[in-house]
Design an enzyme around this catalytic site. Structure first.
Site, short mmCIF file in Angstrom:
data_model
loop_
_atom_site.label_atom_id
_atom_site.label_comp_id
_atom_site.label_asym_id
_atom_site.label_seq_id
_atom_site.Cartn_x
_atom_site.Cartn_y
_atom_site.Cartn_z
N ASP A 34 6.13 -30.32 -28.45
CA ASP A 34 7.55 -30.70 -28.37
C ASP A 34 8.16 -30.52 -29.75
OD1 ASP A 34 10.09 -32.12 -27.74
OD2 ASP A 34 8.99 -32.80 -25.96
N GLY A 46 10.72 -37.73 -20.62
CA GLY A 46 10.91 -37.40 -19.20
C GLY A 46 9.65 -37.00 -18.44
N ILE A 47 9.74 -35.90 -17.71
CA ILE A 47 8.67 -35.46 -16.81
C ILE A 47 7.41 -35.11 -17.61
CG2 ILE A 47 7.99 -33.66 -15.16
CD1 ILE A 47 11.05 -33.48 -14.41
N TYR A 62 22.18 -22.62 -16.97
CA TYR A 62 20.99 -23.36 -16.53
C TYR A 62 20.42 -22.76 -15.24
CZ TYR A 62 17.97 -27.37 -15.44
OH TYR A 62 16.89 -28.17 -15.12
N GLY A 98 7.08 -30.25 -23.77
CA GLY A 98 8.09 -31.25 -23.38
C GLY A 98 7.52 -32.65 -23.21
N GLY A 112 12.48 -28.22 -21.48
CA GLY A 112 13.70 -27.55 -21.06
C GLY A 112 14.93 -28.29 -21.55
N ALA A 156 7.51 -35.18 -25.18
CA ALA A 156 8.15 -36.30 -25.89
C ALA A 156 9.09 -37.10 -24.98
CB ALA A 156 8.92 -35.79 -27.10
P1 NAI Z 1 13.94 -34.47 -20.98
O1 NAI Z 1 15.14 -34.10 -21.74
O2 NAI Z 1 13.66 -35.90 -20.72
O3 NAI Z 1 12.63 -33.82 -21.66
C1 NAI Z 1 12.62 -32.48 -22.07
C2 NAI Z 1 11.70 -32.35 -23.27
O4 NAI Z 1 11.70 -30.97 -23.68
C3 NAI Z 1 12.18 -33.17 -24.48
O5 NAI Z 1 11.15 -33.96 -25.00
C4 NAI Z 1 12.64 -32.12 -25.45
O6 NAI Z 1 12.51 -32.47 -26.82
C5 NAI Z 1 11.76 -30.94 -25.08
N1 NAI Z 1 12.36 -29.71 -25.60
C6 NAI Z 1 13.66 -29.32 -25.47
N2 NAI Z 1 13.89 -28.22 -26.18
C7 NAI Z 1 12.73 -27.89 -26.78
C8 NAI Z 1 12.35 -26.85 -27.67
N3 NAI Z 1 13.23 -25.95 -28.10
N4 NAI Z 1 11.06 -26.80 -28.08
C9 NAI Z 1 10.17 -27.74 -27.69
N5 NAI Z 1 10.48 -28.74 -26.84
C10 NAI Z 1 11.74 -28.83 -26.42
O7 NAI Z 1 14.07 -33.66 -19.61
P2 NAI Z 1 13.26 -33.74 -18.23
O8 NAI Z 1 14.20 -34.22 -17.22
O9 NAI Z 1 11.97 -34.40 -18.40
O10 NAI Z 1 13.04 -32.19 -17.98
C11 NAI Z 1 11.75 -31.56 -17.95
C12 NAI Z 1 11.87 -30.26 -17.20
O11 NAI Z 1 12.29 -30.52 -15.87
C13 NAI Z 1 12.92 -29.30 -17.80
O12 NAI Z 1 12.43 -27.98 -17.73
C14 NAI Z 1 14.09 -29.48 -16.86
O13 NAI Z 1 14.91 -28.35 -16.83
C15 NAI Z 1 13.39 -29.71 -15.55
N6 NAI Z 1 14.21 -30.35 -14.53
C16 NAI Z 1 14.75 -31.60 -14.74
C17 NAI Z 1 15.55 -32.18 -13.77
C18 NAI Z 1 16.18 -33.53 -13.94
O14 NAI Z 1 17.03 -33.90 -13.11
N7 NAI Z 1 15.83 -34.30 -14.95
C19 NAI Z 1 15.82 -31.49 -12.51
C20 NAI Z 1 15.20 -30.20 -12.38
C21 NAI Z 1 14.43 -29.67 -13.37
#
Ligand code: NAI
Length: 256
Positions: free
Chosen positions: A32, A12-13, A151, A8, A71, A10
């Protein structure tokens, strides 16, 4: 520096964590769908195999850290395949490379949502490691109009898998601490649409109360993950650490 694989990266976190670790001198192998060192789809069995093989190829067989962060949050079956099965496959697939390191650490990214109403059939299928059954159960959930339970189901399954795995001979027994962070709502591209919609924003304010500092940015979560996978964390296993401004304590109350 340590060599760490992160999914992940690419956005966010994961992206923030990768930047933070690289600045500190670590070598990060990002996984990613695109814009990564290893481009692979964690939503499919072939993609998971490619992700593991690609990381091992770059790492040379030994890894100091693995973080399953990728995710998705939509009300679709993909949320279960990526968030649970993708994360488990990455962690399990890279475990032998971790076991070869001197001070290995692994972490997953759960969510406060893992404490919210879920679907028991999806959860059970995930914990049985039965992806076809999980997909069938997810399809029924969507038919019932309860897609928003997928989710929470995926994040609860990941946390429960992790608690069991972390104390097994393969993880704790092999000297590999495995823990998770569970964020509240974090400002990233994933949550952006929620902030943009005043109705969703109000729902979110009620569902995830964060009395400590409100909505956090991704760097707050990245700091916690960085510690979980650092040598400084030497005696913790199977913990789901809520980095959530107090949401979990607010929602569940004082009983632990
Ligand atoms: P984001 O959408 O900014 O980044 C998620 C990254 O995962 C993206 O770069 C995406 O391309 C990658 N990804 C998605 N599906 C994929 C796949 N099939 N194969 C490979 N890579 C894939 O999201 P964020 O917010 O950075 O989330 C990171 C983690 O934190 C996730 O697991 C999310 O569920 C969790 N999370 C996020 C929260 C929020 O409020 N943003 C709250 C609680 C948990």
């Amino acid at each position: 520096g340590r060599t760490v694989a992160i999914s992940g990266t690419a956005s966010g976190i994961g992206r923030t964590l990768a930047e933070m670790l690289r600045e500190r001198g670590d070598t990060v192998i990002g996984v990613d769908l695109r814009d990564a060192d290893v481009c692979a789809d964690l939503g499919t069995p072939e993609g998971r195999d490619a992700a593991v093989a690609g990381v091992l190829d770059r790492a040379g067989g030994t890894l100091d850290g693995v973080v399953a962060c990728a995710g998705v949050s939509g009300p679709t079956p993909l949320t279960v395949t990526v968030n649970h099965f993708g994360a488990v496959a990455l962690l399990d697939g890279l475990r032998p490379a971790l076991a070869r390191a001197e001070r290995p650490r692994a972490a997953a990214v759960g969510s406060i949502s893992g404490t919210q109403p879920l679907d028991e059939d999806v959860l059970r299928a995930c914990l049985d490691g039965d992806e076809p059954a999980a997909l069938a159960a997810a399809a029924k959930v969507i038919e019932r109009g309860e897609g928003n339970r997928l989710y929470p189901s995926s994040k609860s399954a990941l946390a429960r898998w992790l608690r069991a795995a972390s104390v097994s001979p393969e993880w704790a027994g092999a000297g590999v601490p495995l823990n998770a962070v569970a964020p509240g709502v974090v400002r990233t591209p994933m949550s952006e649409p929620l902030f943009a919609d005043p109705k969703m924003r109000a729902v979110m304010d009620r569902a995830v109360p964060m009395p400590l500092n409100g909505y956090a940015g991704p760097e707050v979560i990245a700091e916690a993950i960085a510690w979980l996978i650092s040598p400084a964390n030497s005696h913790m296993a199977g913990q789901v650490v809520y980095v959530d401004g107090g949401a979990e304590a607010s929602l569940r109350g004082p009983d632990v």
